[in-house]
Scaffold this active site. Structure first.
Site, short mmCIF file in Angstrom:
data_model
loop_
_atom_site.label_atom_id
_atom_site.label_comp_id
_atom_site.label_asym_id
_atom_site.label_seq_id
_atom_site.Cartn_x
_atom_site.Cartn_y
_atom_site.Cartn_z
N ILE A 1 0.90 -1.20 0.10
CA ILE A 1 0.14 -0.06 0.06
C ILE A 1 0.94 1.36 0.02
O ILE A 1 1.96 0.95 0.46
CB ILE A 1 -0.99 -0.06 1.10
CG1 ILE A 1 -0.27 0.17 2.40
CG2 ILE A 1 -2.01 -0.99 1.22
CD1 ILE A 1 -1.23 0.30 3.68
N ASP A 2 0.40 2.45 -0.20
CA ASP A 2 1.18 3.64 -0.57
C ASP A 2 1.55 3.89 0.78
O ASP A 2 1.08 3.76 1.95
CB ASP A 2 0.42 4.77 -1.10
CG ASP A 2 -0.22 4.44 -2.46
OD1 ASP A 2 0.68 3.73 -2.95
OD2 ASP A 2 -1.26 5.00 -2.77
#
Length: 313
Positions: free
Chosen positions: A144-145
């Protein structure tokens, strides 16, 4: 700062949906710390890097599910006393483990820490968890970012890595995110169906846009609560594209609050966010209990402020 040459054993990498389309040389640059680029190119030329057991070229592009084998190489390693992961950071991350069994570890990642080192980061979540647990084999199952908080799956066994990445590729793992978006979303529930194309800026930074040339991408949006100038939604991506929720939100006129890449020009008059308002809140994996992470305090605080403004108007 002292460093020593060490021999690294055979290294394996598995390509997930976020790495598909990346060149093998760029992939290895970000993962083989301390290895000069010239050495990586030599490894590729000599056939010491294999993708799915086959020789490749530096410009070979990766596909989801590819298995990369890198032969033993020398690399520069800092003394253990100079390890960048502090004990405080390591212990704080151990407290954020929300699920663990013999093959799987799920961590509620805070916003602001990348899932792995690189791009100016000396370490990320995976390096910190290896340091904290003392386990040599821990591998990211997905990503995920950096600015997104929430659930990240980490494998403790190679068999678990393969099984769960297969489930991801087959879209059998349901992920649900909580997001605060700009404006009042009209529909209570909707399917955003818009193909996404990944490209790079001149400085090499990744961006994504809706384009007919892109890959099929779908996200289900469910409104949870509407406020004066924002909406709390639960978003479930049915595909796993880079920045998918953020770009799909922008595509319907509701970019995420706190997003400095997509839709930051869109007006927003609510409380100032501390970061990107996106949180990976739920994982539904076949054969596992539902795994959840409550909305973090900073997003809870923003919701409370938005709710107070709504009630006051």
């Amino acid at each position: 700062m002292n460093s020593t040459q060490q021999w690294q054993n055979v290294t394996w990498f598995d390509v997930d949906e976020h790495q598909a389309g990346q060149r093998i040389d760029n992939f290895l640059f970000s993962r083989l710390k301390g290895v000069p680029k010239s050495r990586i190119y030599r490894l590729i030329r000599e056939g010491q890097v294999r993708v799915n057991k086959k020789r490749i070229k530096a410009e070979t592009k990766l596909n989801i599910g590819d298995q990369i084998r890198v032969a033993p190489i020398r690399y520069e390693q800092k003394d253990e006393t100079e390890a960048p992961v502090s004990n405080t950071v390591a212990q704080s991350l151990l407290k954020r483990v929300v699920y663990e069994d013999e093959g799987l570890l799920v961590v509620n990642k805070p916003s602001g820490i990348a899932v792995h080192g690189g791009s100016g980061m000396s370490y990320g979540l995976i390096e910190a968890m290896r340091a904290a647990t003392g386990k040599k084999y821990l591998e990211l199952i997905h990503r995920i970012d950096r600015d997104t908080s929430g659930l990240v799956m980490i494998s403790k066994k190679r068999s678990t890595l393969k099984t769960l990445q297969d489930l991801l590729r087959e879209h059998k793992i349901q992920k649900t995110y909580a997001a605060i978006v700009k404006g009042q979303v009209a529909l209570d529930r909707q399917l955003i169906d818009a193909p996404l194309h990944r490209y790079e800026l001149a400085n090499g930074e990744r961006r994504v846009r809706v384009s007919s040339e892109g890959k099929p991408s779908q996200t289900v949006w469910q409104v949870v609560e509407r406020f004066k100038g924002a909406t709390l939604v639960h978003a479930s991506p049915l595909s796993g594209r880079t920045h998918q929720i953020r770009v799909h939100g922008l595509s319907i006129g509701h970019p995420l609050v706190g997003d400095d890449k997509y839709g930051h020009q869109t007006p927003y008059v609510g409380p100032t966010p501390r970061r990107l308002c996106l949180h990976a809140m739920r994982l539904e994996i076949p054969g596992y209990p539902t795994i959840e992470a409550h909305l973090p305090e900073d997003m809870q605080g923003l919701v409370a402020q938005l709710r107070a403004e709504q009630n006051a108007s």
